[in-house]
Design a protein around this motif. Structure first.
Motif, PDB file in Angstrom:
ATOM      1  N   ARG A 170      -1.482 -19.712   4.577  1.00  0.00           N
ATOM      2  CA  ARG A 170      -1.127 -18.426   5.177  1.00  0.00           C
ATOM      3  C   ARG A 170       0.034 -17.769   4.420  1.00  0.00           C
ATOM      4  O   ARG A 170       0.012 -16.566   4.147  1.00  0.00           O
ATOM      5  CB  ARG A 170      -0.743 -18.637   6.649  1.00  0.00           C
ATOM      6  N   LEU A 171       1.030 -18.546   4.062  1.00  0.00           N
ATOM      7  CA  LEU A 171       2.164 -17.998   3.319  1.00  0.00           C
ATOM      8  C   LEU A 171       1.714 -17.442   1.970  1.00  0.00           C
ATOM      9  O   LEU A 171       2.160 -16.367   1.550  1.00  0.00           O
ATOM     10  CB  LEU A 171       3.231 -19.074   3.117  1.00  0.00           C
ATOM     11  N   GLN A 172       0.840 -18.154   1.300  1.00  0.00           N
ATOM     12  CA  GLN A 172       0.370 -17.693   0.003  1.00  0.00           C
ATOM     13  C   GLN A 172      -0.472 -16.421   0.133  1.00  0.00           C
ATOM     14  O   GLN A 172      -0.438 -15.553  -0.739  1.00  0.00           O
ATOM     15  CB  GLN A 172      -0.421 -18.796  -0.705  1.00  0.00           C
ATOM     16  N   GLU A 173      -1.220 -16.318   1.227  1.00  0.00           N
ATOM     17  CA  GLU A 173      -1.982 -15.090   1.485  1.00  0.00           C
ATOM     18  C   GLU A 173      -1.053 -13.887   1.595  1.00  0.00           C
ATOM     19  O   GLU A 173      -1.315 -12.817   1.014  1.00  0.00           O
ATOM     20  CB  GLU A 173      -2.781 -15.233   2.794  1.00  0.00           C
ATOM     21  N   LEU A 174       0.043 -14.040   2.341  1.00  0.00           N
ATOM     22  CA  LEU A 174       0.987 -12.946   2.529  1.00  0.00           C
ATOM     23  C   LEU A 174       1.715 -12.610   1.232  1.00  0.00           C
ATOM     24  O   LEU A 174       1.960 -11.432   0.930  1.00  0.00           O
ATOM     25  CB  LEU A 174       1.997 -13.303   3.634  1.00  0.00           C
ATOM     26  N   HIS A 175       2.050 -13.625   0.463  1.00  0.00           N
ATOM     27  CA  HIS A 175       2.693 -13.384  -0.842  1.00  0.00           C
ATOM     28  C   HIS A 175       1.757 -12.595  -1.758  1.00  0.00           C
ATOM     29  O   HIS A 175       2.174 -11.620  -2.410  1.00  0.00           O
ATOM     30  CB  HIS A 175       3.064 -14.715  -1.494  1.00  0.00           C
ATOM     31  N   ALA A 176       0.481 -13.004  -1.792  1.00  0.00           N
ATOM     32  CA  ALA A 176      -0.488 -12.328  -2.663  1.00  0.00           C
ATOM     33  C   ALA A 176      -0.744 -10.898  -2.206  1.00  0.00           C
ATOM     34  O   ALA A 176      -0.902  -9.983  -3.028  1.00  0.00           O
ATOM     35  CB  ALA A 176      -1.794 -13.120  -2.688  1.00  0.00           C
ATOM     36  N   ALA A 177      -0.773 -10.685  -0.892  1.00  0.00           N
ATOM     37  CA  ALA A 177      -1.109  -9.360  -0.358  1.00  0.00           C
ATOM     38  C   ALA A 177       0.041  -8.368  -0.461  1.00  0.00           C
ATOM     39  O   ALA A 177      -0.175  -7.178  -0.717  1.00  0.00           O
ATOM     40  CB  ALA A 177      -1.546  -9.489   1.103  1.00  0.00           C
ATOM     41  N   TYR A 178       1.282  -8.837  -0.276  1.00  0.00           N
ATOM     42  CA  TYR A 178       2.405  -7.905  -0.148  1.00  0.00           C
ATOM     43  C   TYR A 178       3.536  -8.121  -1.151  1.00  0.00           C
ATOM     44  O   TYR A 178       4.431  -7.285  -1.244  1.00  0.00           O
ATOM     45  CB  TYR A 178       2.981  -7.981   1.275  1.00  0.00           C
ATOM     46  N   GLY A 179       3.516  -9.237  -1.861  1.00  0.00           N
ATOM     47  CA  GLY A 179       4.600  -9.495  -2.802  1.00  0.00           C
ATOM     48  C   GLY A 179       5.869 -10.006  -2.160  1.00  0.00           C
ATOM     49  O   GLY A 179       6.942  -9.999  -2.784  1.00  0.00           O
ATOM     50  N   VAL A 180       5.796 -10.438  -0.907  1.00  0.00           N
ATOM     51  CA  VAL A 180       6.959 -10.987  -0.215  1.00  0.00           C
ATOM     52  C   VAL A 180       7.299 -12.361  -0.781  1.00  0.00           C
ATOM     53  O   VAL A 180       6.488 -12.994  -1.463  1.00  0.00           O
ATOM     54  CB  VAL A 180       6.701 -11.087   1.300  1.00  0.00           C
ATOM     55  N   THR A 181       8.503 -12.825  -0.490  1.00  0.00           N
ATOM     56  CA  THR A 181       8.936 -14.149  -0.934  1.00  0.00           C
ATOM     57  C   THR A 181       8.644 -15.161   0.177  1.00  0.00           C
ATOM     58  O   THR A 181       8.999 -14.925   1.340  1.00  0.00           O
ATOM     59  CB  THR A 181      10.441 -14.154  -1.246  1.00  0.00           C
ATOM     60  N   VAL A 182       7.999 -16.248  -0.169  1.00  0.00           N
ATOM     61  CA  VAL A 182       7.708 -17.302   0.805  1.00  0.00           C
ATOM     62  C   VAL A 182       8.382 -18.587   0.356  1.00  0.00           C
ATOM     63  O   VAL A 182       8.562 -18.830  -0.848  1.00  0.00           O
ATOM     64  CB  VAL A 182       6.185 -17.518   0.984  1.00  0.00           C
ATOM     65  N   THR A 183       8.786 -19.401   1.313  1.00  0.00           N
ATOM     66  CA  THR A 183       9.538 -20.601   0.981  1.00  0.00           C
ATOM     67  C   THR A 183       9.410 -21.644   2.070  1.00  0.00           C
ATOM     68  O   THR A 183       9.092 -21.324   3.219  1.00  0.00           O
ATOM     69  CB  THR A 183      11.033 -20.260   0.778  1.00  0.00           C
ATOM     70  N   ARG A 184       9.690 -22.888   1.696  1.00  0.00           N
ATOM     71  CA  ARG A 184       9.826 -23.974   2.662  1.00  0.00           C
ATOM     72  C   ARG A 184      11.280 -24.432   2.756  1.00  0.00           C
ATOM     73  O   ARG A 184      11.603 -25.302   3.549  1.00  0.00           O
ATOM     74  CB  ARG A 184       8.945 -25.165   2.238  1.00  0.00           C
TER      75      ARG A 184
END
Length: 273
Positions: free
Chosen positions: A41-55
């Motif tokens: 899910r995080l990778q989907e949002l990163h790919a769609a919007y360019g947001v930064t995702v992290t753990r």
């Protein structure tokens, strides 16, 4: 605003992300997200919007002006425990969009005097037309409320309410779009029943809803008065309204809203200290 950190990456978080980016509130890279365990899910949002995702919780929280709690309510305690362990910075605003959960519960997990604000937006944030109510916790002052109001102001209309009104807000505007989609669904089915083409029906219904909402916004008349103005005795509208009255539609809507508000209260009771 320099950075926003989301804990939770569900539908409402995505709606706000999309709206904030569209409103050019801040660059997509400065919107950070994490969730409990769903890396896909995080990778989907990163790919769609360019947001930064992290753990990495430390990276997530560092220099964030606002930390938005947008996880499922059942995951709230674990997330709050993690926040406490991460030693969030004084002055960082903890903004909750969790239905039913009171600011006092959130404050009990956070450092003393941490500003907490509770908000109830709706998914129309996606198109910058959200209706959002915000309520201050004990330590959220005028400046914190201004920051949150500006944030949600980029994705629609914002009103400040007392926290005791938030269950009602959840039932009206939080869940409200779903009620209207339900009505639209019923009207589309009715249109088909009377022989109207599906494409034509959808176009007419969308404009009808838009026009009625704008009429109410721009008029000093109440909904009852506006309805009366187009309900001629013995006419087509009167025939339709009489059936709605016979079927108890108003009573059903009152029961609908009460059930949603009651459920919001029940959810809050499960998170009380």
């Amino acid at each position: 605003m320099n950075k926003i950190a989301f804990i939770g990456a569900g539908a409402m978080a995505e709606a706000l992300v999309k709206g904030l980016i569209a409103a050019e509130q801040l660059p997509a890279k400065d919107i950070w997200l994490t969730n409990h365990a769903n890396d896909e899910r995080l990778q989907e949002l990163h790919a769609a919007y360019g947001v930064t995702v992290t753990r990495d919780q430390t990276d997530l929280l560092k220099d964030a002006d606002v930390i938005i709690l947008s996880m499922k309510p059942k995951d709230a305690e674990a997330a709050l425990t993690s926040l406490r362990a991460a030693k969030i910075e004084p002055g960082q605003i903890v903004l909750s969009i969790l239905a039913g959960i009171h600011t006092s519960f959130l404050e009990s997990y956070l450092p003393a005097h941490q500003p907490v604000v509770r908000a109830m937006p709706n998914t129309s944030a996606t198109i910058l037309e959200a209706a959002t109510a915000i309520a201050a916790g004990v330590y959220a002052g005028n400046e914190e409320m201004k920051v949150v109001s500006r944030l949600f102001g980029t994705v629609g209309e914002t009103v400040e309410v007392k926290e005791e009104d938030m269950d009602a807000v959840t039932a009206i505007s939080g869940s409200g779009p779903a009620y209207l989609y339900y009505m639209m669904e019923a009207l589309e089915e009715a249109s088909s029943q009377v022989g109207l083409d599906e494409t034509v029906s959808k176009q007419l219904l969308i404009q009808t809803f838009k026009g009625a909402a704008k009429m109410l916004e721009q008029s000093d008349l109440t909904p009852a008065q506006l309805r009366a103005n187009i309900t001629s005795a013995g006419g087509t509208t009167a025939a339709g309204i009489s059936v709605l009255e016979e079927q108890g539609v108003k009573a059903a809507m009152r029961a609908c809203v009460k059930a949603a508000a009651d459920r919001s209260k029940e959810m809050g009771q499960a998170f009380s200290k």
